[in-house]
Design an enzyme around this catalytic site. Structure first.
Site, PDB file in Angstrom:
ATOM      1  N   THR A 125     -91.458  99.500  42.640  1.00  0.00           N
ATOM      2  CA  THR A 125     -90.528  99.555  43.764  1.00  0.00           C
ATOM      3  C   THR A 125     -90.148  98.155  44.236  1.00  0.00           C
ATOM      4  OG1 THR A 125     -90.421 100.124  46.115  1.00  0.00           O
ATOM      5  CG2 THR A 125     -92.610  99.852  45.219  1.00  0.00           C
ATOM      6  N   ASP A 126     -88.976  98.052  44.841  1.00  0.00           N
ATOM      7  CA  ASP A 126     -88.563  96.758  45.417  1.00  0.00           C
ATOM      8  C   ASP A 126     -89.448  96.373  46.606  1.00  0.00           C
ATOM      9  OD1 ASP A 126     -87.625  98.611  47.290  1.00  0.00           O
ATOM     10  OD2 ASP A 126     -85.552  97.912  47.264  1.00  0.00           O
ATOM     11  N   GLU A 127     -90.212  97.359  47.135  1.00  0.00           N
ATOM     12  CA  GLU A 127     -91.047  97.057  48.309  1.00  0.00           C
ATOM     13  C   GLU A 127     -92.151  96.053  47.991  1.00  0.00           C
ATOM     14  OE1 GLU A 127     -92.192 100.153  50.951  1.00  0.00           O
ATOM     15  OE2 GLU A 127     -90.346 101.277  50.643  1.00  0.00           O
ATOM     16  N   TYR A 153     -98.799 101.201  51.253  1.00  0.00           N
ATOM     17  CA  TYR A 153     -98.066 101.739  50.082  1.00  0.00           C
ATOM     18  C   TYR A 153     -97.626 100.610  49.163  1.00  0.00           C
ATOM     19  CZ  TYR A 153     -93.989 103.180  47.362  1.00  0.00           C
ATOM     20  OH  TYR A 153     -93.079 103.369  46.339  1.00  0.00           O
ATOM     21  N   LYS A 157     -98.726  99.627  45.269  1.00  0.00           N
ATOM     22  CA  LYS A 157     -97.791  99.553  44.134  1.00  0.00           C
ATOM     23  C   LYS A 157     -97.853  98.172  43.485  1.00  0.00           C
ATOM     24  CE  LYS A 157     -95.187 102.275  42.916  1.00  0.00           C
ATOM     25  NZ  LYS A 157     -95.330 103.373  41.902  1.00  0.00           N
TER      26      LYS A 157
END
Ligand code: NAD
Ligand code: DAU
Length: 339
Positions: A125-127, A153, A157
């Protein structure tokens, strides 16, 4: 070609199964899913009787069960979508995020190392890049942007990404990683912004906007995410990260107003509530690398994708009404009751 697709009973994984079924009808697809609150076998009904599809209920963190399945099925490729995916839930209870997103990924990596695969693809994810300031619209996440996570989260990741890189460098495992921006489309669990607002709006319930609604997300139609992963599996270079995004930044409040207007409701439903803890301000992907290397471009413009998505939720009310009338009610009350 036999492909393991973990987390295929969730939002993006199920869309990926449908996409692969359509574009590679000769592949054998095996979906591995624990069926957590976010997994839904009803979603997979269209492929359940397909002789080239098989569903296996399994927890990716259960080493013995995973090894047994790899030994029996001998997959060529593994695409890992399985994860706890909701930031708000990670703030409430981080432990299960580490269990599935970190330990589960590590079990899969070990299985791939022991039994051998031609590719392990990690759906990230870009997060993992943290966030960007609102006053610097010139800044974007590239593959070189340092990892700088905010929530449990995103930390889980990012940890999984680092493990994938470690298995590439240490054991030569043929991994690739993709980091995508926010997806929208059919079958998204109604805890996420767009389906939550559609569901609440149709029921004339308050629309809970965190903070002032000024946070920016970079929205991509889910099928465009699927096509990017397919291209990475076919032509991506082992050991590399590919950012996926369509340059479609929008403020949350503008998304919510768009849904309100599309459904012919009143903006008075909009209710500003206490902000998410550690709330990332802006995500914005620079997709130049995947475009230059693999020729990927998104096909669905946001103005068309959002209309298709709203229509899908209107046409498939039993799918999400079953969810919101179940244990989700308790979650909703806990998360929004006193907000
Ligand atoms: P989702 O929550 O809709 O689905 C997750 C699926 O994983 C569910 O079917 C669930 O049952 C399954 N699962 C959870 N724990 C498991 C376990 N221990 N073993 C086996 N299966 C398990 O998630 P999503 O939105 O479809 O996201 C899929 C992946 O894409 C995630 O890895 C997420 O981090 C990533 N991602 C999501 C977005 C987005 O906007 N939704 C964007 C970028 C990346
Ligand atoms: O960027 C990719 C990520 O996008 C994925 O890795 C995650 O799995 C996925 O859940 C998504 O994370 P976000 O936190 O951005 O998505 P969410 O739909 O939860 O929230 C989008 C924005 O809307 C965010 O700024 C918080 C806000 N929001 C969300 C909800 C659920 C609200 O204002 N009100 C809400 O009720």
């Amino acid at each position: 070609m036999k492909m393991f697709i973990t987390g295929g009973a969730g939002f993006i994984g199920s869309n990926f199964i449908f996409y692969m079924r359509k574009t590679h009808p000769d592949y054998d697809l095996v979906c591995l899913d624990k069926l957590t609150y976010a997994g839904n076998l009803e979603t997979l009904a269209p492929v359940m009787n397909d002789p080239k599809f098989r569903f296996v209920r399994i927890d990716i963190a259960e080493r013995k069960a995973v090894y047994d399945l790899f030994e029996a099925e001998k997959p060529d490729v593994v695409v890992n979508f399985a994860a706890e995916s909701h930031v708000d839930r990670s703030i409430e209870n981080p432990a299960v995020f580490l269990e599935t997103n970190v330990m589960g990924t590590q079990v899969l990596l070990d299985a791939c190392r022991i039994f051998g695969v031609s590719r392990f693809h990690q759906v990230s994810t870009d997060e993992v890049y943290g966030d960007l300031p609102l006053d610097r619209p010139d800044l974007f996440f590239t593959e070189q942007t340092p990892i700088h996570t905010s929530s449990p989260y995103s930390a889980s990741k990012a940890s999984a990404d680092l493990l994938c890189n470690a298995y590439f460098r240490t054991y030569g495992l043929p991994i690739t990683i993709s980091r995508c921006s926010n997806n929208y489309g059919p079958y998204q669990f109604p805890e996420k912004l767009i389906p939550l607002m559609i569901a609440n709006c149709t029921a004339d319930k308050p629309l809970p906007v965190y903070g002032q609604g000024l946070n920016v997300r970079d929205w991509l139609y889910v099928e465009d995410h699927c096509s990017a992963i397919d291209l990475i599996l076919q032509g991506g270079k082992e050991g590399l990260v590919y950012n996926i995004g369509g340059h479609n930044e929008m403020r949350n409040i503008d998304i919510v107003k768009l849904i309100v207007h599309a459904l012919g409701k009143s903006e008075e439903l909009i209710t500003y509530v206490t902000d998410r803890k550690g709330h990332d301000m802006r995500y914005a992907i620079d997709p130049t690398f995947i475009h230059n290397e693999l020729g990927w471009l998104p096909e669905t413009k946001f103005e068309n994708g959002i209309v298709k998505t709203i229509q899908w939720y209107l046409d498939n009310r039993p799918w999400w009404e079953n969810i919101i009338n179940g244990e989700y009610k308790t979650y909703y009350e806990r998360m929004y009751g006193n907000r």
